[in-house]
Design an enzyme around this catalytic site. Structure first.
Site, mmCIF file in Angstrom:
data_model
loop_
_atom_site.group_PDB
_atom_site.id
_atom_site.type_symbol
_atom_site.label_atom_id
_atom_site.label_comp_id
_atom_site.label_asym_id
_atom_site.label_seq_id
_atom_site.Cartn_x
_atom_site.Cartn_y
_atom_site.Cartn_z
ATOM 1 N N ASP A 33 0.842 -1.202 0.000
ATOM 2 C CA ASP A 33 0.000 0.000 0.000
ATOM 3 C C ASP A 33 0.876 1.251 0.000
ATOM 4 O O ASP A 33 1.582 1.521 0.978
ATOM 5 C CB ASP A 33 -0.903 -0.031 1.247
ATOM 6 C CG ASP A 33 -2.025 0.978 1.157
ATOM 7 O OD1 ASP A 33 -2.080 1.713 0.157
ATOM 8 O OD2 ASP A 33 -2.848 1.033 2.085
ATOM 9 N N ASP A 34 0.827 1.999 -1.085
ATOM 10 C CA ASP A 34 1.593 3.252 -1.225
ATOM 11 C C ASP A 34 3.104 3.035 -1.310
ATOM 12 O O ASP A 34 3.879 3.934 -0.967
ATOM 13 C CB ASP A 34 1.305 4.244 -0.079
ATOM 14 C CG ASP A 34 -0.114 4.787 -0.093
ATOM 15 O OD1 ASP A 34 -0.949 4.259 -0.847
ATOM 16 O OD2 ASP A 34 -0.382 5.753 0.649
ATOM 17 N N CYS A 73 -6.023 4.760 -3.378
ATOM 18 C CA CYS A 73 -6.307 3.378 -2.950
ATOM 19 C C CYS A 73 -7.544 2.726 -3.565
ATOM 20 O O CYS A 73 -7.432 1.717 -4.264
ATOM 21 C CB CYS A 73 -6.479 3.329 -1.438
ATOM 22 S SG CYS A 73 -4.941 3.499 -0.559
ATOM 23 N N ARG A 77 -7.584 -0.226 -6.484
ATOM 24 C CA ARG A 77 -7.974 -1.600 -6.144
ATOM 25 C C ARG A 77 -9.205 -2.035 -6.942
ATOM 26 O O ARG A 77 -9.359 -3.212 -7.287
ATOM 27 C CB ARG A 77 -8.252 -1.705 -4.635
ATOM 28 C CG ARG A 77 -6.959 -1.683 -3.846
ATOM 29 C CD ARG A 77 -7.133 -1.141 -2.438
ATOM 30 N NE ARG A 77 -5.828 -0.708 -1.949
ATOM 31 C CZ ARG A 77 -5.026 -1.423 -1.176
ATOM 32 N NH1 ARG A 77 -5.416 -2.590 -0.737
ATOM 33 N NH2 ARG A 77 -3.842 -0.958 -0.817
ATOM 34 N N LYS A 126 -5.890 -5.505 3.486
ATOM 35 C CA LYS A 126 -6.769 -4.341 3.308
ATOM 36 C C LYS A 126 -7.674 -4.499 2.090
ATOM 37 O O LYS A 126 -7.208 -4.810 1.006
ATOM 38 C CB LYS A 126 -5.890 -3.100 3.142
ATOM 39 C CG LYS A 126 -6.614 -1.844 2.701
ATOM 40 C CD LYS A 126 -5.675 -0.671 2.731
ATOM 41 C CE LYS A 126 -6.187 0.486 1.898
ATOM 42 N NZ LYS A 126 -5.284 1.631 1.959
ATOM 43 N N HIS A 128 -10.862 -2.111 1.248
ATOM 44 C CA HIS A 128 -11.132 -0.730 0.820
ATOM 45 C C HIS A 128 -11.965 -0.609 -0.452
ATOM 46 O O HIS A 128 -11.756 0.290 -1.273
ATOM 47 C CB HIS A 128 -9.820 0.078 0.675
ATOM 48 C CG HIS A 128 -10.027 1.519 1.070
ATOM 49 N ND1 HIS A 128 -9.023 2.462 1.142
ATOM 50 C CD2 HIS A 128 -11.167 2.177 1.425
ATOM 51 C CE1 HIS A 128 -9.522 3.622 1.502
ATOM 52 N NE2 HIS A 128 -10.821 3.474 1.678
ATOM 53 N N SER A 151 -8.598 1.701 5.104
ATOM 54 C CA SER A 151 -7.198 2.041 5.399
ATOM 55 C C SER A 151 -6.846 2.022 6.884
ATOM 56 O O SER A 151 -7.696 2.316 7.733
ATOM 57 C CB SER A 151 -6.875 3.448 4.866
ATOM 58 O OG SER A 151 -6.673 3.404 3.494
ATOM 59 N N HIS A 224 1.760 2.187 4.111
ATOM 60 C CA HIS A 224 0.840 3.334 4.207
ATOM 61 C C HIS A 224 0.909 3.874 5.637
ATOM 62 O O HIS A 224 0.673 3.125 6.580
ATOM 63 C CB HIS A 224 -0.566 2.809 3.884
ATOM 64 C CG HIS A 224 -1.633 3.851 3.797
ATOM 65 N ND1 HIS A 224 -2.038 4.596 4.879
ATOM 66 C CD2 HIS A 224 -2.398 4.262 2.766
ATOM 67 C CE1 HIS A 224 -3.003 5.419 4.501
ATOM 68 N NE2 HIS A 224 -3.239 5.236 3.218
ATOM 69 N N ASP A 276 -0.393 -0.524 -4.847
ATOM 70 C CA ASP A 276 -1.637 0.044 -5.390
ATOM 71 C C ASP A 276 -1.460 1.421 -6.012
ATOM 72 O O ASP A 276 -2.124 1.765 -6.975
ATOM 73 C CB ASP A 276 -2.736 0.091 -4.298
ATOM 74 C CG ASP A 276 -2.396 1.031 -3.150
ATOM 75 O OD1 ASP A 276 -1.208 1.328 -2.933
ATOM 76 O OD2 ASP A 276 -3.333 1.461 -2.441
ATOM 77 N N ASN A 277 -0.572 2.223 -5.431
ATOM 78 C CA ASN A 277 -0.367 3.584 -5.967
ATOM 79 C C ASN A 277 0.963 4.130 -5.460
ATOM 80 O O ASN A 277 1.598 3.528 -4.591
ATOM 81 C CB ASN A 277 -1.520 4.525 -5.579
ATOM 82 C CG ASN A 277 -1.797 4.554 -4.098
ATOM 83 O OD1 ASN A 277 -2.775 3.983 -3.623
ATOM 84 N ND2 ASN A 277 -0.942 5.202 -3.342
ATOM 85 N N LYS A 297 1.567 9.804 -4.929
ATOM 86 C CA LYS A 297 0.154 9.515 -4.648
ATOM 87 C C LYS A 297 -0.730 10.752 -4.834
ATOM 88 O O LYS A 297 -0.361 11.846 -4.430
ATOM 89 C CB LYS A 297 0.056 9.041 -3.198
ATOM 90 C CG LYS A 297 -1.338 8.809 -2.697
ATOM 91 C CD LYS A 297 -1.316 8.245 -1.296
ATOM 92 C CE LYS A 297 -2.722 7.949 -0.829
ATOM 93 N NZ LYS A 297 -2.738 7.043 0.310
HETATM 94 MG MG MG Z 1 -2.666 3.109 -1.355
#
Ligand code: MG
Length: 456
Positions: A33-34, A73, A77, A126, A128, A151, A224, A276-277, A297
């Site tokens: 995540d991130d 996010c 996803r 996660k 989301h 998150s 994240h 994811d990003n 992001k």
């Molecule tokens: Mg993310």
């Protein structure tokens, strides 16, 4: 007349796809995540140590032009799960912790596609994509779910002064098993380890007891912010707290690969690792690195959407290859569906494509082409070497301000991957053509969405 060699070359991707179609490998998709493009040793980070991911790249393929569909996010996803641009089904913004919206059940998810082929499926980590029961993993193609519905920062403990948390509008951060909340405000420093243990247990169960192919979607909550490394990793990385959590993620990947080896399923298991990003740069040292790219992001600059991605399947994916092929997160659903022998529904537009030829034959892939939306704005477009921006923002500065670029900005992301030199004035024909293609795409999306209500 075409010479036989040319006919052979033109037919190669279809032959590859056909050869692998329906082979039904186990599939493990690990999502960070991130995590930024520049945060792994194998992508050039000077101080973060990621020996397991580096080895995974040596044993498999490292993708150098892998794109997320969004730099946020939930939309990212949603695209990963469906193979489609999230704007097509109203999932183009981050879902807040309290919302009645979610990934529309009418979408075919990765879990559902693989369930159709007889896979046992598990989502760990996660989600989301909606917190209401009808949107949770158990109703979206997963036999099991263990994790957070959204998150790790959407927590009362983490936001004691924020009004929606202080007024108790948002519940304490829930850790869920299936559809039930089993803990409130779990100790986040334990979660990477707990998710990993669950992942290993699920693989053992699928292989030893169920004896059927499995799909494991292991979506870690790190790196994240807020960053909570486990005790064994805290204070260990020269990159500080952020390095600690990335090194713990790397440990987790090592555990998953070791278990696959122990179970004797190395040559029957495709493992894909990505993020994811892009990195949350406004968090400064607690956010990651976009590597050579601009911004992170929340933006449509390359740093927001260019992801590290490593794919490994010994005996099938050539080892030690750095591929420059253009691949997007939306290609995973068509590719996995083809491997599982599942036909995609023909009543909807897919923005992704089967990339078996890239993965298994190291083919050069298709011409880069991706439209970058933020909410209902089509902000940027990449085609071939060109990237056109019509609306920009710079969230790294902590601002939400957007700027309409009139005239638009044009960059050549092959010669100038950092998007530093606007060459719009030198290439008016490219700008004109790309603007027209953006309009065509926008009209097509509007037609596609007609009659569909978001969240339905
Ligand atoms: Mg993310």
């Amino acid at each position: 007349m075409l010479c036989p060699l040319l006919i052979l070359l033109a037919a190669a991707p279809a032959v590859t796809a056909a050869r692998y179609a329906g082979t039904r490998p186990n599939i493990v998709l690990i999502l960070a995540d991130d995590l930024g493009y520049g945060d792994l040793g194998v992508y050039g980070h000077p101080t973060i140590r990621t020996p397991n991911l580096d080895r995974m790249a040596r044993e498999g393929m490292q993708l150098m032009q892998f794109y997320s569909a969004s730099s946020l996010c939930s939309p990212s996803r949603a695209a990963l799960m469906t193979g489609r641009l999230p704007v097509r089904f109203g999932m183009n913004a981050v879902l807040p912790p309290v919302t009645n919206r979610g990934l529309p059940p009418s979408e075919l998810t990765l879990g559902e596609a693989l369930q159709q082929a007889g896979y046992i499926t598990s989502c760990i980590g996660k989600w989301h994509l909606g917190r209401k029961r009808r949107y949770l993993p158990l109703n979206q193609g997963f036999h099991r779910f263990f994790g957070l519905p959204y998150s790790n920062d959407m927590s009362r403990k983490n936001n004691p002064k924020h009004p929606i948390y202080r007024l108790r509008v948002v519940p304490p951060l829930p850790l869920m098993e299936g559809i039930y909340v089993i803990e409130q405000e779990p100790d986040q420093s334990q979660l990477t380890r707990r998710f990993t243990e669950r992942a290993l247990r699920f693989m053992r169960f699928a292989v030893e007891e169920r004896k059927q192919p499995f799909f494991l979607y292991l979506a870690h909550i790190e790196p994240h912010p807020p960053l909570h490394p486990g005790e064994r990793f805290r204070g260990r990385s020269p990159r500080g707290l952020y390095g600690d959590v990335v090194e713990e993620l790397d440990w987790s990947v090592g555990e998953v690969l070791a278990e696959i080896r122990r179970l004797g399923i190395d040559e029957e298991t495709l493992v894909v690792f990505t993020s994811d990003n892009g990195p949350w740069l406004a968090k400064k040292e607690n956010g990651g690195s976009p590597g050579p790219f601009r911004e992170g992001k929340g933006s449509t600059w390359e740093g927001g959407v260019r992801m590290p991605c490593i794919a490994r399947w010994p005996g099938h994916i050539p080892a030690g290859v750095k591929s420059r092929a253009f691949v997007t997160m939306m290609d995973l659903l068509p590719t996995f569906a083809a491997l599982a022998g599942v036909e995609l529904p023909n009543d909807r537009v897919y923005d992704g494509a089967d990339v078996s030829d890239v993965l298994f034959e190291n083919a050069p892939g298709r011409e880069p082409r991706i439209f970058l939306w933020v909410r209902h704005e089509l902000r940027a477009y990449r085609r071939g070497p060109w990237k056109l921006h019509v609306i920009t923002n710079f969230p790294a500065n902590g601002t939400r301000k957007t700027t309409v670029q009139d005239p638009p900005l044009l960059f050549n992301v092959e010669t100038d991957p950092g998007e530093r030199f606007n060459v719009a004035a030198e290439h008016p024909d490219v700008v004109r053509r790309m603007l027209a293609e953006m309009e065509e795409h926008r009209a097509e999306v509007v037609r596609d969405r007609r009659g569909k209500r978001p969240g339905k």
